[in-house]
Write an enzyme that holds these catalytic residues in place. Sequence first.
Site, short mmCIF file in Angstrom:
data_model
loop_
_atom_site.label_atom_id
_atom_site.label_comp_id
_atom_site.label_asym_id
_atom_site.label_seq_id
_atom_site.Cartn_x
_atom_site.Cartn_y
_atom_site.Cartn_z
N THR A 333 12.06 -1.20 5.47
CA THR A 333 12.63 -0.59 6.67
C THR A 333 13.70 -1.52 7.21
O THR A 333 13.60 -2.74 7.05
CB THR A 333 11.54 -0.31 7.73
OG1 THR A 333 12.14 0.33 8.86
CG2 THR A 333 10.84 -1.58 8.18
N HIS A 385 -4.12 -7.93 4.70
CA HIS A 385 -4.86 -9.15 4.39
C HIS A 385 -6.17 -8.86 3.65
O HIS A 385 -6.81 -9.79 3.14
CB HIS A 385 -5.14 -9.94 5.67
CG HIS A 385 -5.18 -11.43 5.46
ND1 HIS A 385 -5.44 -12.01 4.23
CD2 HIS A 385 -4.98 -12.46 6.31
CE1 HIS A 385 -5.42 -13.32 4.35
NE2 HIS A 385 -5.14 -13.63 5.60
#
Length: 409
Positions: A333, A385
Amino acid sequence: MATDVVMPQMGESVAEGTIVRWLKQVGDRVERDEPLFEISTDKVDAEIPSPAAGFLVEIRHKEGETVDVNAVVAVIGETASQPAVAAAPAAASAVATPAVASSTPAAPSPAPASEDVEGGRVRTSPLVRRIAKEHHVDLSNLTGTGIGGRVTKSDILAFVEKPVARPAAPAAFKGSGVSAGVGLAGQTVPMSVMRKKIAEHMVFSKETSAHVHTVFEVSFAQVEKIRQARKAEFERQGVKLTYLAFIIKAVADALKVVPVVNASADGDRIVYHQDVNVGVAVALDWGLIVPVVKNADRMSLLDVSKAIVDLAARAREKKLKPEDVAGGTFTITNPGMIGALFGTPIINQPQVAILAVGAIEKRPVVIDDAIAIRHMAYFCLGFDHRIIDGATADEFMALVKKTLEAGAF
């Protein structure tokens, strides 16, 4: 022999689409690949082409209806005489069903029960009636553009916005989504289908992934030299050599070296993708879509540049096909396009990472104990994560940085 027209899947995580507008009416001739209807999802607004040539003999879902992926929405027949079922919209039922007696000779045939008749003559959907009620709009004042003169959601929203002067967005922001909502101060309008789907998708992503972000500063000094040296060559091919092409190429090469960043999560499993398909977020006035550059690691800078131009143009024209927004393995983006230094992006599920590119601009930097002026930018990687450790994420970012700073293209 009849051909079913189904709701396409516009991206892996898309389970449904909303029919915005039918471009053909029951009985109309349609050619293969000719635009048949327009849909809206959280991924894209798009015109869907006909899968076969013939006649539109049945429409099973009306404008404004949200339909599951792969559900049959219409039927294409070899002849126009094939009868349509009761689920067809008012335009078809008016032909197939005798008119009901009425004290007013000029009154039209009644619409099906699912399509209310407002004031005896305006066919519309519950959504349109609700919007009209909220804004105190008399639907009899509107000219419908839908099938059989139905007032569609687009018609009512256009009418609601029409009385308000809408100043033009700055030229630099055209097509960037910056002008969204201009001129609507003091009003309450419903979210568009795409806006609602984006909201659901983003909340789901935040609830699903353990978001962590890491930021790197990248010099574009070498990239700028290459861009200036080769831009005329690319212009002769009909495209501009932009920073984004270099970034996509550097990212694609790094994804091959650090494949877990190119993976996706499937429950308690990690799916490692063989292809490197980079989605590029494109901001539009009505929402955000992510067309995909397929096999970016195998492409040249010129090929990447052509792909960017093609996908962005078709996105703005609502001409993207299902395959154009499917299969993405990583997303970029670009908030820096309108000046943001960096952003902390939300992962595009079921992917496990997303890169936000900040503004590329000249800044003072220290080089060999001296101050110099270089084109610099901040890159922010958002990663899951659960799947990717911080050291792995930084290894990936270091590779992207090294490629761009060395001008290794």
